[in-house]
Design an enzyme around this catalytic site. Sequence first.
Site: not given
Length: 315
Positions: A259, A253, A249-251
Amino acid sequence: MRVYRGRFAPSPTGDLHLGSAAAALVAWGSARACEGALVLRVEDLDRPRVVPGAERRQLEDLAWLGLDWDEGPDRGGPHAPYRQSERGEHYQAAIAALARRNLVYLCDCSRADIARVASAPHPGDEGPRYPGTCRDHGRGPREWKRPPAVRLRVPDRDVVVHDALQGEVRQNVWRTVGDFVLRRGDGVHAYQLAVVVDDLAMGVTEVVRGTDLLASAPRQALLAELLGGTPRGFAHLPMIVGPDGTRLAKRGGDVTLRELRAAGTSAETVVGRLAYALGLADAGARSARALLARFDRDRLRGRVAAPLSSGAAAG
Ligand code: GLU
């Protein structure tokens, strides 16, 4: 022996994430390690999901990572065009060939059934099995509830795929997914058809991609067989997951290459961390070229998940 021809087939629906980068890295390594060719094909059939500029950004990011390819929309090649949106006549011809053998039929079942088929189905995307409602109507004219889709008349038998990394996959496609869609009622060709027609036309000898598409392999092997093509091999690599083994998930990684680049991470750091997660190399930054010098794809065999070590994305 056939010369190895691999491919990487991103959908230009956004910037490339680490999972796509891993698939690209292994597809590239598999081709380069045996001095084969790599085709880059842009899978832009699902027009509403295509993001303007994403194709250019994806190609730039792959080059930044240190990967190269022999044929593609930017380089041309003997099998151009390399964008699916420009290859409609090939898909038409394949449907016509199947129709001559009575292997397709028209179906006007509800749109909800068939809305998503232009994109590759990742886990959770696929609806229930199609029960064959329109199967016996044939292709003749009747009063359509809506513009009809084209479905494949799937034989009731097992299809066996020998995946180089995941082993044998056996599926009775008819009992599991049923007669699947080849073209939607609005004329958009389905991912399953386009990918097979293109791989056959482009002489692809092996499909390397994530295990999230393993469930599509029997359908694609069946279609290739019905289209009379030389079968492609498959190698489905483990999915890159977060340090705790769960989906990125974004959190956790799941950042894009863009980015990471913007944050000052080097391509060698990204390659090193992906290679380590996949079990291809010991920990440490390395260039794609350096990874190639000791590229042993068998180290991926039988694994379904490749956990990134913590902090992998922070670089
Ligand atoms: N374009 C597909 C995707 O982005 C990949 C298709 C394939 O490798 O067969 O998921």
